[in-house]
Design a protein around this motif. Structure first.
Motif, PDB file in Angstrom:
ATOM      1  N   MET A   1      51.389  33.887  43.031  1.00  0.00           N
ATOM      2  CA  MET A   1      50.656  34.545  44.089  1.00  0.00           C
ATOM      3  C   MET A   1      49.318  35.074  43.567  1.00  0.00           C
ATOM      4  SD  MET A   1      50.813  35.283  47.187  1.00  0.00           S
ATOM      5  CE  MET A   1      50.123  36.308  48.408  1.00  0.00           C
ATOM      6  N   ARG A   2      49.326  35.617  42.331  1.00  0.00           N
ATOM      7  CA  ARG A   2      48.096  36.153  41.769  1.00  0.00           C
ATOM      8  C   ARG A   2      47.056  35.049  41.596  1.00  0.00           C
ATOM      9  NH1 ARG A   2      49.012  38.620  36.246  1.00  0.00           N
ATOM     10  NH2 ARG A   2      48.934  36.460  35.651  1.00  0.00           N
ATOM     11  N   ASN A   3      47.490  33.873  41.120  1.00  0.00           N
ATOM     12  CA  ASN A   3      46.548  32.761  40.972  1.00  0.00           C
ATOM     13  C   ASN A   3      45.987  32.345  42.325  1.00  0.00           C
ATOM     14  OD1 ASN A   3      46.667  32.598  38.226  1.00  0.00           O
ATOM     15  ND2 ASN A   3      48.266  31.051  38.203  1.00  0.00           N
ATOM     16  N   HIS A   6      43.403  34.808  43.369  1.00  0.00           N
ATOM     17  CA  HIS A   6      42.214  34.652  42.533  1.00  0.00           C
ATOM     18  C   HIS A   6      41.389  33.454  43.005  1.00  0.00           C
ATOM     19  CE1 HIS A   6      39.821  35.078  38.871  1.00  0.00           C
ATOM     20  NE2 HIS A   6      39.826  33.773  38.832  1.00  0.00           N
ATOM     21  N   TYR A   7      42.052  32.333  43.227  1.00  0.00           N
ATOM     22  CA  TYR A   7      41.344  31.144  43.705  1.00  0.00           C
ATOM     23  C   TYR A   7      40.738  31.382  45.085  1.00  0.00           C
ATOM     24  CZ  TYR A   7      43.499  28.528  39.896  1.00  0.00           C
ATOM     25  OH  TYR A   7      43.890  28.080  38.671  1.00  0.00           O
ATOM     26  N   LEU A   8      41.486  32.011  45.975  1.00  0.00           N
ATOM     27  CA  LEU A   8      40.986  32.285  47.312  1.00  0.00           C
ATOM     28  C   LEU A   8      39.746  33.176  47.259  1.00  0.00           C
ATOM     29  CD1 LEU A   8      41.409  32.067  50.400  1.00  0.00           C
ATOM     30  CD2 LEU A   8      42.787  34.139  50.240  1.00  0.00           C
ATOM     31  N   PHE A   9      39.794  34.235  46.473  1.00  0.00           N
ATOM     32  CA  PHE A   9      38.660  35.134  46.337  1.00  0.00           C
ATOM     33  C   PHE A   9      37.461  34.396  45.749  1.00  0.00           C
ATOM     34  CE2 PHE A   9      36.370  38.596  44.087  1.00  0.00           C
ATOM     35  CZ  PHE A   9      36.045  39.357  45.199  1.00  0.00           C
ATOM     36  N   ILE A  50      34.470  41.907  37.904  1.00  0.00           N
ATOM     37  CA  ILE A  50      35.932  41.856  38.030  1.00  0.00           C
ATOM     38  C   ILE A  50      36.512  40.807  37.086  1.00  0.00           C
ATOM     39  CG2 ILE A  50      37.815  41.218  39.594  1.00  0.00           C
ATOM     40  CD1 ILE A  50      36.205  42.596  41.833  1.00  0.00           C
ATOM     41  N   THR A  51      35.878  39.648  37.013  1.00  0.00           N
ATOM     42  CA  THR A  51      36.362  38.581  36.134  1.00  0.00           C
ATOM     43  C   THR A  51      36.288  39.011  34.668  1.00  0.00           C
ATOM     44  OG1 THR A  51      35.684  36.908  37.728  1.00  0.00           O
ATOM     45  CG2 THR A  51      36.048  36.167  35.467  1.00  0.00           C
ATOM     46  N   LEU A  52      35.173  39.611  34.265  1.00  0.00           N
ATOM     47  CA  LEU A  52      35.038  40.060  32.878  1.00  0.00           C
ATOM     48  C   LEU A  52      36.025  41.175  32.558  1.00  0.00           C
ATOM     49  CD1 LEU A  52      31.159  39.970  32.453  1.00  0.00           C
ATOM     50  CD2 LEU A  52      32.852  38.352  31.548  1.00  0.00           C
ATOM     51  N   TRP A  53      36.242  42.090  33.508  1.00  0.00           N
ATOM     52  CA  TRP A  53      37.227  43.148  33.293  1.00  0.00           C
ATOM     53  C   TRP A  53      38.623  42.548  33.114  1.00  0.00           C
ATOM     54  CZ3 TRP A  53      41.546  44.318  36.189  1.00  0.00           C
ATOM     55  CH2 TRP A  53      42.259  45.439  35.764  1.00  0.00           C
TER      56      TRP A  53
END
Length: 121
Positions: A1-3, A6-9, A50-53
């Motif tokens: 679900m997390r992936n 992430h892809y949707l965002f 967000i990605t770097l964090w």
């Protein structure tokens, strides 16, 4: 679900990015278009932050060596299989250490696990 999230965002951010570039390319830039450009830069910076964090967070977890200790796996009952057949088996520790496990269904409909050929006649 997390992936999936992430892809949707990420996809939504790229669609928004493309839309705002369309807005910029099709029109002359004036004060009216500075707001969409500001939104574009802000959303892009937010996505990058967000990605770097998230990457730094995962690296901290890996550096501590606690990847597999965050949440123990749930205990699974070993009495019935997914088709609700009774399971006849030796202790789960024996099955985990066995080099070979044979699984059959007997005449009564029980699912029978045999470790390392035990019970062969």
């Amino acid at each position: 679900m997390r992936n999936f999230l992430h892809y949707l965002f990420s996809i939504l951010l790229w669609i928004l990015f493309g839309y705002y570039w369309y807005v910029v390319v099709e029109r002359q830039i004036n004060r009216e278009h500075l707001q969409p450009l500001g939104i574009l830069v802000g959303i892009t910076a937010l996505g990058l932050a967000i990605t770097l964090w998230w990457i730094a967070h995962n690296k901290r977890i890996a550096a501590k060596g606690k990847r597999n200790t965050l949440m123990p796996p749930p205990v699974e009952p070993f009495e019935f299989d997914n088709l609700n057949r009774p399971i006849v088996a030796p202790d789960i520790a024996v099955l985990k250490t066995a080099s070979r496990v044979t699984i059959t269904v007997d005449d009564q409909g029980n699912k029978v696990y045999i470790a390392d050929g035990e019970g062969d006649s």
